[in-house]
Design an enzyme around this catalytic site. Structure first.
Site, mmCIF file in Angstrom:
data_model
loop_
_atom_site.group_PDB
_atom_site.id
_atom_site.type_symbol
_atom_site.label_atom_id
_atom_site.label_comp_id
_atom_site.label_asym_id
_atom_site.label_seq_id
_atom_site.Cartn_x
_atom_site.Cartn_y
_atom_site.Cartn_z
ATOM 1 N N LEU A 158 0.832 -1.201 0.000
ATOM 2 C CA LEU A 158 0.000 0.000 0.000
ATOM 3 C C LEU A 158 0.869 1.254 0.000
ATOM 4 O O LEU A 158 0.588 2.208 -0.736
ATOM 5 C CB LEU A 158 -0.916 0.003 1.240
ATOM 6 C CG LEU A 158 -1.741 1.271 1.451
ATOM 7 C CD1 LEU A 158 -2.682 1.519 0.275
ATOM 8 C CD2 LEU A 158 -2.540 1.183 2.752
ATOM 9 N N ASP A 189 12.259 3.454 12.653
ATOM 10 C CA ASP A 189 11.651 2.273 13.280
ATOM 11 C C ASP A 189 10.489 2.724 14.172
ATOM 12 O O ASP A 189 10.711 3.360 15.209
ATOM 13 C CB ASP A 189 12.729 1.540 14.090
ATOM 14 C CG ASP A 189 12.188 0.312 14.795
ATOM 15 O OD1 ASP A 189 10.980 0.015 14.660
ATOM 16 O OD2 ASP A 189 12.987 -0.368 15.483
ATOM 17 N N TYR A 231 -1.936 -11.973 14.546
ATOM 18 C CA TYR A 231 -1.914 -10.792 13.666
ATOM 19 C C TYR A 231 -3.164 -9.934 13.893
ATOM 20 O O TYR A 231 -3.073 -8.719 14.107
ATOM 21 C CB TYR A 231 -1.824 -11.250 12.206
ATOM 22 C CG TYR A 231 -2.086 -10.153 11.192
ATOM 23 C CD1 TYR A 231 -1.155 -9.139 10.960
ATOM 24 C CD2 TYR A 231 -3.282 -10.121 10.458
ATOM 25 C CE1 TYR A 231 -1.411 -8.135 10.035
ATOM 26 C CE2 TYR A 231 -3.534 -9.125 9.532
ATOM 27 C CZ TYR A 231 -2.601 -8.134 9.326
ATOM 28 O OH TYR A 231 -2.854 -7.138 8.415
ATOM 29 N N LYS A 270 -3.342 -6.105 15.431
ATOM 30 C CA LYS A 270 -3.907 -4.983 14.669
ATOM 31 C C LYS A 270 -5.051 -4.333 15.455
ATOM 32 O O LYS A 270 -5.197 -3.118 15.445
ATOM 33 C CB LYS A 270 -4.406 -5.465 13.302
ATOM 34 C CG LYS A 270 -3.316 -5.910 12.332
ATOM 35 C CD LYS A 270 -2.386 -4.799 11.889
ATOM 36 C CE LYS A 270 -3.084 -3.743 11.072
ATOM 37 N NZ LYS A 270 -2.117 -2.715 10.587
HETATM 38 N N1 LIG Z 1 -1.828 -7.359 2.798
HETATM 39 C C1 LIG Z 1 -3.118 -7.522 3.011
HETATM 40 O O1 LIG Z 1 -3.784 -8.349 2.378
HETATM 41 C C2 LIG Z 1 -3.822 -6.678 4.040
HETATM 42 C C3 LIG Z 1 -5.172 -6.939 4.305
HETATM 43 C C4 LIG Z 1 -5.833 -6.138 5.234
HETATM 44 C C5 LIG Z 1 -5.158 -5.111 5.869
HETATM 45 N N2 LIG Z 1 -3.843 -4.900 5.616
HETATM 46 C C6 LIG Z 1 -3.176 -3.785 6.306
HETATM 47 O O2 LIG Z 1 -2.864 -2.809 5.325
HETATM 48 C C7 LIG Z 1 -1.650 -2.136 5.654
HETATM 49 C C8 LIG Z 1 -0.691 -2.202 4.487
HETATM 50 O O3 LIG Z 1 -0.411 -3.586 4.218
HETATM 51 P P1 LIG Z 1 0.692 -4.017 3.164
HETATM 52 O O4 LIG Z 1 0.270 -5.335 2.606
HETATM 53 O O5 LIG Z 1 0.980 -2.868 2.261
HETATM 54 O O6 LIG Z 1 1.924 -4.254 4.155
HETATM 55 P P2 LIG Z 1 3.429 -4.614 3.776
HETATM 56 O O7 LIG Z 1 3.553 -4.781 2.300
HETATM 57 O O8 LIG Z 1 3.869 -5.718 4.672
HETATM 58 O O9 LIG Z 1 4.199 -3.263 4.138
HETATM 59 C C9 LIG Z 1 4.448 -2.861 5.456
HETATM 60 C C10 LIG Z 1 5.721 -2.034 5.448
HETATM 61 O O10 LIG Z 1 6.032 -1.654 6.802
HETATM 62 C C11 LIG Z 1 7.425 -1.858 7.011
HETATM 63 N N3 LIG Z 1 7.751 -2.021 8.413
HETATM 64 C C12 LIG Z 1 7.747 -3.178 9.143
HETATM 65 N N4 LIG Z 1 8.193 -2.940 10.389
HETATM 66 C C13 LIG Z 1 8.469 -1.620 10.463
HETATM 67 C C14 LIG Z 1 8.988 -0.786 11.500
HETATM 68 N N5 LIG Z 1 9.288 -1.276 12.710
HETATM 69 N N6 LIG Z 1 9.178 0.531 11.236
HETATM 70 C C15 LIG Z 1 8.873 1.036 10.010
HETATM 71 N N7 LIG Z 1 8.392 0.296 8.989
HETATM 72 C C16 LIG Z 1 8.190 -1.020 9.212
HETATM 73 C C17 LIG Z 1 7.697 -3.114 6.213
HETATM 74 O O11 LIG Z 1 9.070 -3.335 6.006
HETATM 75 P P3 LIG Z 1 9.601 -4.869 5.777
HETATM 76 O O12 LIG Z 1 8.609 -5.539 4.874
HETATM 77 O O13 LIG Z 1 10.942 -4.685 5.162
HETATM 78 O O14 LIG Z 1 9.605 -5.487 7.134
HETATM 79 C C18 LIG Z 1 6.943 -2.827 4.921
HETATM 80 O O15 LIG Z 1 7.694 -2.043 4.027
HETATM 81 C C19 LIG Z 1 -1.151 -2.805 6.939
HETATM 82 O O16 LIG Z 1 -1.568 -2.051 8.039
HETATM 83 C C20 LIG Z 1 -1.851 -4.152 6.960
HETATM 84 O O17 LIG Z 1 -2.012 -4.633 8.264
HETATM 85 C C21 LIG Z 1 -3.160 -5.653 4.714
#
Ligand SMILES: NC(=O)c1ccc[n+]([C@@H]2O[C@H](COP(=O)([O-])OP(=O)(O)OC[C@H]3O[C@@H](n4cnc5c(N)ncnc54)[C@H](OP(=O)(O)O)[C@@H]3O)[C@@H](O)[C@H]2O)c1
Length: 288
Positions: free
Chosen positions: A11, A34, A123, A127
């Site tokens: 996202l 972080d 998870y 959240k």
């Molecule tokens: N993916 C889904 O299907 C889904 C569904 C419903 C809701 N969501 C929610 O939507 C949002 C976006 O999801 P997404 O799929 O885009 O997530 P994502 O691809 O996993 O991206 C999350 C980002 O946050 C970074 N991150 C992790 N730990 C961190 C820290 N301590 N400090 C700063 N940055 C950090 C990650 O880095 P690294 O990857 O390098 O660790 C990654 O770049 C999240 O809140 C998720 O819970 C996702």
């Protein structure tokens, strides 16, 4: 100015592109600030004129979270608190992206914002705690629950399916979990519309694409559209299996469908059909 947090995620990457293309003033960070480190968050945010923090950073490894509980809570809950505290201190508003996994999935039909959460995975619990911290720390918050995301620059369900289909053969996909596949580009546009609206109405909102399918139905549609767009040349069979056939460490909701009435009525957000968004995503990947 907007502080986009987690700009290298699915996202976050699409959010960054939207802000850049729209000439919106923003700063972005990922692991280099972080969010589990309260002092690092404070150092970064103080002396900057931040109007909105968009928190797209998360621990999203749903199965691994079952054995990495502390890490999942640290990022999704403590991280959310640190960012909300920074928002409160600087007078900024905050957007916390949350998930359908705060629900147990036992409800028939679509979940509304009034339905009681009952997460069944680590998870989901982490959240939900992030939601609570955000809500309790600052009034000026939007909690946006979404589901089944794909997009960004890294791998996702669609890219995984396409690479399996490119190899040919049989692809087995779970057919008894239901939800709405959601393109991160659409969600990013909805988030920007909300923060730019100045409409207030702080609180919880649901956003996912329109329509309902299973992971199997999603995979079939990817196969069909990929074939029509000339992206696939090998023969593959998509085979439905049950959740019981594909055991995972984390329990997942059987029903992840979200009602979008509140976000539509409050902000006039347009919500595309999931099949239309998939087509646009595939065209952007070079289909056709
Ligand atoms: N993916 C889904 O299907 C889904 C569904 C419903 C809701 N969501 C929610 O939507 C949002 C976006 O999801 P997404 O799929 O885009 O997530 P994502 O691809 O996993 O991206 C999350 C980002 O946050 C970074 N991150 C992790 N730990 C961190 C820290 N301590 N400090 C700063 N940055 C950090 C990650 O880095 P690294 O990857 O390098 O660790 C990654 O770049 C999240 O809140 C998720 O819970 C996702």
């Amino acid at each position: 100015m907007i502080w986009l947090v987690g700009n290298r995620g699915q996202l976050g990457a699409d959010m960054e592109k939207l802000l850049r293309d729209g000439n919106v003033a923003f700063i972005a960070s990922d692991l280099e600030v972080d969010i589990t480190d309260g002092r690092a968050v404070e150092r970064f945010s103080s002396h900057k004129k931040i109007k909105w923090i968009i928190n797209c950073a998360a621990y999203t490894a749903v199965d691994r979270a079952e054995t990495e509980r502390e890490k999942a809570f640290s990022i999704n809950s403590t991280g959310a608190y640190n960012l909300a505290a920074a928002a409160k201190k600087t007078g900024a508003g905050i957007v916390y992206i949350s998930t359908d996994y705060v629900f147990d999935g036992d409800r028939e039909g679509e979940y509304t914002e009034e339905d009681a959460p009952n997460p069944v995975s680590v998870y989901g619990k982490s959240k939900l705690e992030g939601e609570t911290h955000t809500r309790d720390t600052t009034d000026k918050h939007y909690i946006i629950r979404t589901a089944w995301l794909y997009g960004g620059k890294r791998g996702n369900f669609v890219s995984t399916m396409l690479s399996l289909f490119k190899k040919g053969g049989e692809v087995r996909v779970v057919s008894d979990q239901y939800g709405s596949p959601t393109w991160t580009k659409d969600l990013a546009a909805a988030v920007l519309r909300i923060v730019e609206s100045g409409a207030g109405g702080f609180g919880v909102y649901h956003y996912s694409s329109e329509g309902r399918t299973s992971w199997y139905g999603f995979a079939r549609e990817i196969h069909e559209q990929g074939t029509v767009l000339g992206m696939l040349d090998k023969k593959s069979a998509v085979v439905p299996i049950t959740t019981a056939d594909y055991p995972t460490a984390a329990k997942r909701p059987h029903n992840s469908c979200l009602s979008k009435e509140r976000i539509r009525k409050t902000f006039g957000v347009e919500i595309p059909r999931w099949q239309d968004s998939l087509k646009n995503y595939l065209l952007g990947r070079g289909g056709g």
